[in-house]
Design an enzyme around this catalytic site. Structure first.
Site, PDB file in Angstrom:
ATOM      1  N   GLU A  68     -22.145  75.707  19.526  1.00 13.25           N
ATOM      2  CA  GLU A  68     -22.064  75.862  21.261  1.00 13.25           C
ATOM      3  C   GLU A  68     -22.605  74.719  22.421  1.00 13.25           C
ATOM      4  O   GLU A  68     -23.618  74.450  22.951  1.00 13.25           O
ATOM      5  CB  GLU A  68     -21.710  77.247  22.137  1.00 13.25           C
ATOM      6  CG  GLU A  68     -21.167  77.333  23.264  1.00 13.25           C
ATOM      7  CD  GLU A  68     -20.912  79.118  24.215  1.00 13.25           C
ATOM      8  OE1 GLU A  68     -21.241  78.397  25.539  1.00 13.25           O
ATOM      9  OE2 GLU A  68     -21.017  79.504  23.432  1.00 13.25           O
ATOM     10  N   GLU A 128     -20.914  74.078  33.765  1.00 13.81           N
ATOM     11  CA  GLU A 128     -20.512  75.484  34.154  1.00 13.81           C
ATOM     12  C   GLU A 128     -21.473  75.804  35.456  1.00 13.81           C
ATOM     13  O   GLU A 128     -22.253  75.441  35.771  1.00 13.81           O
ATOM     14  CB  GLU A 128     -20.647  76.338  32.881  1.00 13.81           C
ATOM     15  CG  GLU A 128     -20.553  77.481  32.619  1.00 13.81           C
ATOM     16  CD  GLU A 128     -21.196  78.319  31.358  1.00 13.81           C
ATOM     17  OE1 GLU A 128     -20.518  79.758  31.239  1.00 13.81           O
ATOM     18  OE2 GLU A 128     -22.529  77.773  30.773  1.00 13.81           O
TER      19      GLU A 128
END
Length: 329
Positions: free
Chosen positions: A115, A120
């Site tokens: 990932e 974010e």
């Protein structure tokens, strides 16, 4: 240095959404959110392609009800092995209490296929943090980037780190995320993924390299990346078949868990209550995409057709979060 050639241009018309699956299952992060399908998103005004850009937003009109505020989670119908992913944004979700937006890449069978969290944050966060999440056997060096190393072991079960923290590098640039990014007029994120490592660059809109605008991106001329992940890690063994994702969730295992210790607690004692009852406060919780392009060099392009992420057999459900909080997506 690789000579990159355009492989996928996601465009800015209605066909942009043809290249993504709309996830409609329950939120693996335990967020107060209801992910809707394409038809509902379109009819409710959560997505559109007017004005030469792509809008991906959330419900900012209605008091929410269970399972939560309506939002959109997109997963690309293609997966990638290596590449240069360039996202040009006019706007990203703002630094809004209760919100948890992300632009990221994810492989099947998490964490074994890896990932990459490119953008974010939660609540009123003002700077971006980039992170990788892997299975055992991947650590990175504290060198080669302008950001600050937060954690060095990408293994989600690494001893001495918060559970599922992975390896993370934080930015000190207040234009890199949320309100600061939007006040600067947007910007560009470029993520280069090769066998040697994974690097992420950011530029505000006024400083984007001309080779990107000209369609001939050349990372060798971009200077030090804001985040670079290389070291004792076999990149090709840990990152495979990654989809590209956009989402905005609310509260849950990160934004919700830090609510009581954040400045947001002065707005409401409960994250869920705040998100439920203050729809207008989420008017800035949207992505405005000028372009999304994926480039490959001739020697490492290994693109494969993605599985159908909406089917139960292939749906990815996992949990992670740096700082000890889960971000299952």
């Amino acid at each position: 240095m690789a000579a990159y050639q355009l492989q996928d241009d996601y465009g800015t018309g209605d066909t942009f959404f043809d290249n993504f699956d709309f996830y409609t299952g329950g939120d693996p992060t335990n967020g107060y959110v209801s992910y809707v399908d394409r038809s509902t998103a379109s009819s409710s005004g959560l997505i559109n392609t007017s004005g030469g850009s792509v809008y991906i937003g959330v419900d900012s009109t209605n008091v929410a009800s269970a399972p939560g505020r309506q939002s959109v989670r997109l997963s690309s119908t293609k997966t990638y092995n290596h590449g240069l992913v360039i996202l040009d944004l006019a706007h990203m979700p703002g630094s809004v209490c209760g919100s948890w937006p992300a632009f990221w890449m994810l492989g099947p069978d998490w964490p074994n296929n890896g990932e990459i969290d490119i953008i974010e944050g939660v609540n009123e966060q003002s700077t971006n943090a980039v992170a990788l999440h892997t299975s055992t056997g991947c650590t990175i060096n504290d060198s080669g980037f302008s950001g600050k190393l937060q954690t060095s072991n990408c293994d989600v079960a690494a001893a001495g780190q918060s559970n599922n923290a992975g390896c993370g590098i934080g930015s000190s640039d207040t234009q890199s995320y949320g309100d600061g990014f939007n006040q600067a007029g947007g910007g560009v994120y470029a993520t280069e993924w090769t066998s040697a490592g994974i690097s992420v660059w950011f530029w505000p809109s006024a400083s984007v390299p001309s080779d990107i605008a000209n369609g001939g991106p050349d990372p060798s001329g971009w200077g030090t990346p804001s985040a670079a992940f290389a070291g004792d890690c076999d990149i090709d063994a840990h990152f495979n078949q990654l989809q590209i994702l956009f989402d905005v969730t609310f509260c849950g295992d990160w934004a919700g868990n830090v609510w009581s210790t954040s400045s947001c607690a002065s707005k409401d004692s409960s994250c869920t209550s705040y998100v439920q009852n203050n729809p207008a406060d989420f008017a800035e919780s949207y992505w405005s995409v000028n372009s999304l392009k994926v480039y490959q060099d001739g020697s490492s392009a290994r693109n494969v057709t993605a599985f159908d992420a909406s089917t139960p057999s292939s749906r990815i459900v996992r949990k992670h979060r740096r700082n000890g909080f889960y971000h299952g997506q």
